[in-house]
Design a protein around this motif. Structure first.
Motif, PDB file in Angstrom:
ATOM      1  N   PHE A  60       0.837  -1.196   0.000  1.00 31.26           N
ATOM      2  CA  PHE A  60       0.000   0.000   0.000  1.00 31.26           C
ATOM      3  C   PHE A  60       0.874   1.249   0.000  1.00 31.26           C
ATOM      4  O   PHE A  60       0.580   2.233  -0.701  1.00 31.26           O
ATOM      5  N   GLU A  61       1.946   1.217   0.749  1.00 28.79           N
ATOM      6  CA  GLU A  61       2.852   2.372   0.762  1.00 28.79           C
ATOM      7  C   GLU A  61       3.449   2.605  -0.623  1.00 28.79           C
ATOM      8  O   GLU A  61       3.608   3.754  -1.068  1.00 28.79           O
ATOM      9  N   LEU A  62       3.776   1.522  -1.322  1.00 23.79           N
ATOM     10  CA  LEU A  62       4.286   1.653  -2.683  1.00 23.79           C
ATOM     11  C   LEU A  62       3.239   2.304  -3.581  1.00 23.79           C
ATOM     12  O   LEU A  62       3.560   3.169  -4.409  1.00 23.79           O
ATOM     13  N   ALA A  63       1.971   1.894  -3.420  1.00 19.38           N
ATOM     14  CA  ALA A  63       0.900   2.506  -4.211  1.00 19.38           C
ATOM     15  C   ALA A  63       0.784   3.999  -3.906  1.00 19.38           C
ATOM     16  O   ALA A  63       0.545   4.809  -4.803  1.00 19.38           O
ATOM     17  N   HIS A  64       0.971   4.359  -2.641  1.00 18.96           N
ATOM     18  CA  HIS A  64       0.951   5.767  -2.243  1.00 18.96           C
ATOM     19  C   HIS A  64       2.088   6.526  -2.932  1.00 18.96           C
ATOM     20  O   HIS A  64       1.898   7.617  -3.486  1.00 18.96           O
ATOM     21  N   ARG A  65       3.265   5.947  -2.941  1.00 21.87           N
ATOM     22  CA  ARG A  65       4.414   6.595  -3.573  1.00 21.87           C
ATOM     23  C   ARG A  65       4.213   6.716  -5.092  1.00 21.87           C
ATOM     24  O   ARG A  65       4.612   7.697  -5.712  1.00 21.87           O
ATOM     25  N   ARG A  66       3.569   5.712  -5.681  1.00 22.17           N
ATOM     26  CA  ARG A  66       3.301   5.781  -7.117  1.00 22.17           C
ATOM     27  C   ARG A  66       2.273   6.865  -7.421  1.00 22.17           C
ATOM     28  O   ARG A  66       2.333   7.508  -8.473  1.00 22.17           O
ATOM     29  N   LEU A  67       1.341   7.054  -6.503  1.00 24.93           N
ATOM     30  CA  LEU A  67       0.374   8.142  -6.664  1.00 24.93           C
ATOM     31  C   LEU A  67       1.089   9.487  -6.707  1.00 24.93           C
ATOM     32  O   LEU A  67       0.811  10.335  -7.564  1.00 24.93           O
ATOM     33  N   LEU A  68       2.034   9.693  -5.804  1.00 23.82           N
ATOM     34  CA  LEU A  68       2.788  10.939  -5.774  1.00 23.82           C
ATOM     35  C   LEU A  68       3.672  11.079  -7.007  1.00 23.82           C
ATOM     36  O   LEU A  68       3.831  12.180  -7.548  1.00 23.82           O
ATOM     37  N   ALA A  69       4.255   9.957  -7.461  1.00 21.02           N
ATOM     38  CA  ALA A  69       5.075  10.002  -8.666  1.00 21.02           C
ATOM     39  C   ALA A  69       4.223  10.384  -9.870  1.00 21.02           C
ATOM     40  O   ALA A  69       4.654  11.152 -10.738  1.00 21.02           O
ATOM     41  N   ALA A  70       2.998   9.851  -9.918  1.00 19.22           N
ATOM     42  CA  ALA A  70       2.094  10.201 -11.016  1.00 19.22           C
ATOM     43  C   ALA A  70       1.741  11.677 -10.968  1.00 19.22           C
ATOM     44  O   ALA A  70       1.616  12.339 -12.007  1.00 19.22           O
ATOM     45  N   ALA A  71       1.580  12.226  -9.766  1.00  9.09           N
ATOM     46  CA  ALA A  71       1.285  13.658  -9.633  1.00  9.09           C
ATOM     47  C   ALA A  71       2.461  14.486 -10.127  1.00  9.09           C
ATOM     48  O   ALA A  71       2.282  15.515 -10.795  1.00  9.09           O
ATOM     49  N   ARG A  72       3.680  14.042  -9.831  1.00 12.26           N
ATOM     50  CA  ARG A  72       4.873  14.779 -10.276  1.00 12.26           C
ATOM     51  C   ARG A  72       5.084  14.664 -11.776  1.00 12.26           C
ATOM     52  O   ARG A  72       5.691  15.533 -12.401  1.00 12.26           O
ATOM     53  N   ALA A  73       4.560  13.581 -12.386  1.00 13.99           N
ATOM     54  CA  ALA A  73       4.800  13.336 -13.806  1.00 13.99           C
ATOM     55  C   ALA A  73       4.016  14.283 -14.691  1.00 13.99           C
ATOM     56  O   ALA A  73       4.285  14.381 -15.890  1.00 13.99           O
ATOM     57  N   GLY A  74       3.017  14.973 -14.137  1.00 12.91           N
ATOM     58  CA  GLY A  74       2.275  15.946 -14.926  1.00 12.91           C
ATOM     59  C   GLY A  74       1.200  15.347 -15.800  1.00 12.91           C
ATOM     60  O   GLY A  74       0.890  15.891 -16.857  1.00 12.91           O
ATOM     61  N   ASP A  75       0.600  14.215 -15.407  1.00  9.90           N
ATOM     62  CA  ASP A  75      -0.478  13.596 -16.180  1.00  9.90           C
ATOM     63  C   ASP A  75      -1.657  13.331 -15.261  1.00  9.90           C
ATOM     64  O   ASP A  75      -1.983  12.185 -14.957  1.00  9.90           O
ATOM     65  N   PRO A  76      -2.346  14.400 -14.783  1.00  8.59           N
ATOM     66  CA  PRO A  76      -3.387  14.212 -13.772  1.00  8.59           C
ATOM     67  C   PRO A  76      -4.620  13.495 -14.267  1.00  8.59           C
ATOM     68  O   PRO A  76      -5.364  12.921 -13.466  1.00  8.59           O
ATOM     69  N   ASP A  77      -4.875  13.495 -15.589  1.00  7.37           N
ATOM     70  CA  ASP A  77      -6.119  12.930 -16.080  1.00  7.37           C
ATOM     71  C   ASP A  77      -6.068  11.430 -16.309  1.00  7.37           C
ATOM     72  O   ASP A  77      -7.106  10.779 -16.370  1.00  7.37           O
ATOM     73  N   PHE A  78      -4.881  10.862 -16.455  1.00  6.27           N
ATOM     74  CA  PHE A  78      -4.794   9.427 -16.690  1.00  6.27           C
ATOM     75  C   PHE A  78      -3.901   8.725 -15.672  1.00  6.27           C
ATOM     76  O   PHE A  78      -4.373   7.936 -14.864  1.00  6.27           O
TER      77      PHE A  78
END
Length: 285
Positions: free
Chosen positions: A113-131
């Protein structure tokens, strides 16, 4: 003292980084929650009192809050840094169903679950909020609700999609194969709803989670990956035609910026756009 910085915003949700530097053992003054939200801790620890029920919150324990819920906080261990994911009422109903009640307000956070949380933050940093961000959000929220939700009344599915005439979703899509095919058609046609996972799910009259799961099951790749694959193909066309303005190309294809375009193209093709432009250039006779 508490400060908040917005990391991302999409249709029906906001993702904030919240920093608190309070250091007190007593309970704070009451606060009333204004949205459905999930709070996960990066660093530190604190205590939360919600509707008279106390709970200790730290990186191994997250909590869900609800609108109208009275909360108090105590920080006997000093400050903390948290991720706060807020959901609109409509998105909450879409993900959780009507009538969902939580068996308890907190959820244990294991390493996955912590990894999923970190991936969520990585996705936010990647600049692709819609997908990319929405897919991570769906995975995280689904895992949380599975642990916390009591009996629920699922939201009624519409009998037909609200998409416009000529869209790939005039009627209700039921099988995973049909859902994936309709999603591919919308993305390939550059339908306006295909700009984000949530509006695409609305177009196809399915839940976002079902759309994401059906697509991955049928194609073996995520919606985010497939949508980026389509955009990379369009980038290759432009580069082969002699496109020189990478910033303009990124904007035309819906990337956050030139760096986002470069990362995505390199991940899919193994070369940067600049290198591809040279590789695709017509040889000098």
């Amino acid at each position: 003292m508490r400060s908040s910085r917005q990391l991302a915003r999409g249709k029906g949700f906001t993702l904030d980084l919240v920093t608190c530097v309070d250091d007190h053992r007593g309970w704070s003054r009451p606060e009333v929650g204004r949205a459905h939200r999930m709070v996960l801790v990066h660093r530190g620890a604190f205590r939360r009192m919600a509707d008279g029920r106390p709970a200790a919150v730290d990186p191994t324990m997250a909590y869900l809050g609800a609108p109208g819920e009275e909360e108090r906080f105590a920080h006997p261990a000093g400050g903390d840094v948290c991720t706060s994911l807020s959901l609109s009422p409509a998105l909450w109903r879409t993900l959780a169903g009507d009538g969902t009640r939580l068996a308890r307000p907190t959820v244990y956070i294991d390493a996955r679950f912590e990894l999923a949380h970190r991936r969520l933050l990585a996705a936010a940093r990647a600049g692709d909020p819609d997908f990319a961000l929405v897919e991570s959000l769906l995975s995280l929220t689904s895992a949380t609700l599975t642990q916390l939700a009591g009996p629920a009344t699922p939201a009624a599915a519409p009998t037909s999609a609200p998409g416009p005439a000529g869209s790939p979703a005039r009627s209700l899509v039921r099988s995973p194969a049909a859902i994936a095919e309709a999603a591919r058609e919308a993305i390939s046609a550059d339908h306006p709803a295909a700009a984000g996972l949530l509006p695409l799910a609305e177009l196809l009259a399915v839940s976002p989670y079902r759309l994401s799961r059906a697509f991955t099951r049928e194609l073996g790749v995520s919606l985010t990956h497939y949508r980026n694959r389509v955009r990379v193909s369009r980038a290759l066309d432009r580069l082969e035609s002699g496109e020189t303005g990478l910033a303009a190309l990124a904007a035309d294809l819906g990337f956050a910026d030139q760096a986002h375009l470069t990362r995505t193209v390199r991940r899919h093709v193994g070369h940067t756009p600049a290198a591809l432009r040279r590789l695709l250039a017509s040889p000098v006779p």
